[in-house]
Design an enzyme around this catalytic site. Structure first.
Site, PDB file in Angstrom:
ATOM      1  N   ASP B  14     -72.884-105.595 -11.831  1.00  0.00           N
ATOM      2  CA  ASP B  14     -71.993-104.437 -11.751  1.00  0.00           C
ATOM      3  C   ASP B  14     -71.814-104.015 -10.292  1.00  0.00           C
ATOM      4  O   ASP B  14     -72.362-104.653  -9.379  1.00  0.00           O
ATOM      5  CB  ASP B  14     -72.490-103.295 -12.638  1.00  0.00           C
ATOM      6  CG  ASP B  14     -73.781-102.649 -12.126  1.00  0.00           C
ATOM      7  OD1 ASP B  14     -74.106-102.768 -10.926  1.00  0.00           O
ATOM      8  OD2 ASP B  14     -74.459-102.003 -12.941  1.00  0.00           O
ATOM      9  N   ALA B  15     -71.055-102.947 -10.092  1.00  0.00           N
ATOM     10  CA  ALA B  15     -70.696-102.520  -8.737  1.00  0.00           C
ATOM     11  C   ALA B  15     -71.909-102.071  -7.925  1.00  0.00           C
ATOM     12  O   ALA B  15     -71.820-101.910  -6.714  1.00  0.00           O
ATOM     13  CB  ALA B  15     -69.642-101.406  -8.788  1.00  0.00           C
TER      14      ALA B  15
END
Lengths: 131, 131, 131, 131
Positions: B14-15
């Site tokens: 994820d980010a």
């Protein structure tokens, strides 16, 4: 208690015809994110300006009933406990009156640059309902 | 102890630059599925011929370290407890020697047609290592 | 032609009993990543040291047959075209002899810091089979 | 033109800091599902009572800009073409005024029991805006 409505789409289901067990964790997180947002906390700004992100440390999830395609669910968020660097949430996923799942989620404030735990930013702490 | 090697791809991250917390549950399930396969249990046939599927009832997961893009991980599977309709697994995700995550997973045999718990098929029980 | 074997797990399927259409894109990317790896290209190092990532610009995907739980698939990778900043891949997903899906994927080298297209790093270009 | 607002969560992003390319397909499908719903079409009932599901046959997607964590996006749905068994949609994902992605999606009505294409149910066809 904060609540978020969630619709079940094909992407959430698996070949058993029900919501895939990992995807409930997405629903739980969307609700925690919206809970933060309604406290006017901008996660992206907090990460960039305060070098602080919220990392999940521990989860416990009960799967009580199967959620299915097109179900309209409600995800709840309650703060159960808050310490210097950690918050424990009690959450549930409801379909109408019945509980589909319940979860306890412990998150920890982390400094990505130092790779270590850090204090919950005071401005966030002030906005949290005392428990 | 059964082990499955897993590579971390972009889809898993994820980010925050790390593996998204729900995706560890995918790794844990891939390992349980391969553990069943090496016992020569065909989940699809069991579902169709014996009206029996394995449903997760409860999980508890510790997130100890962050797994990252391109990491080569090892997922472990151990049977901790077996009853008439349920199996409790102890699992972990390792990167080299260090534990990235640990989990306890309780599954229950279910009859999809009756929507109720059912016995672990005897032929599977016989193949399970006694604990 | 580079190929990668892929097993279909519950996480990949949906309530229709087949692989969810977005998840084929994960299979296609895993194969491109492994194709890069066997050219001895380390995506993470390239991103950090050369400020260069590979971004997908355009895809075209045919869904020809439905892949199902437990299917053993093969994903193929062929370079169809290479320019200064872009590579076009032809890919397919096979189950035995039959094509389950075919795709054309155009990727572009990007500088994350400049948010603009950049040249394919020469050391990568040299390792690519000429087309 | 039908539109659906979508918020970007951690689950949608990858280690590049942007929405993972496969996840745009989830956004596109959520919008097609809500488009059907506002025509008062219940996909689950159609599957069970009419033995008819909508399967994606072909997609073409342009990735124009990167969507990021917390972005508020709008997904659009337009019917471009309708035939006996197929519908072609033009879709886009917008962030404010700018297009983040565009897609053309061809779906086909399928009979799951016969594993073959079938007619679009007449009651659905009647509710579709003529094109």
């Amino acid at each position: 208690m904060f609540t978020l409505p969630i619709r079940v789409y094909y992407e959430d289901t698996d070949a058993g015809g029900v919501v895939y067990y990992a995807n409930y964790l997405k629903f739980y997180e969307r609700a925690r994110t919206e809970w933060l947002r309604q406290l006017d906390v901008d996660q992206v700004a907090v990460a960039q300006e305060l070098d602080t992100v919220f990392a999940v440390r521990h989860i416990e999830v009960d799967y009580l009933r199967a959620a299915r395609l097109d179900d309209q669910l409600t995800v709840t968020v309650t703060v159960k406990e808050m310490r210097r660097a950690t918050i424990v949430f009690e959450q549930s996923i409801l379909r109408g009156e019945e509980a589909v799942s319940k979860a306890t989620v412990k998150i920890c404030c982390m400094s990505p640059s130092k790779l270590s735990a850090c204090e919950i930013p005071p401005f966030i702490r002030e906005r949290l309902p005392s428990t």
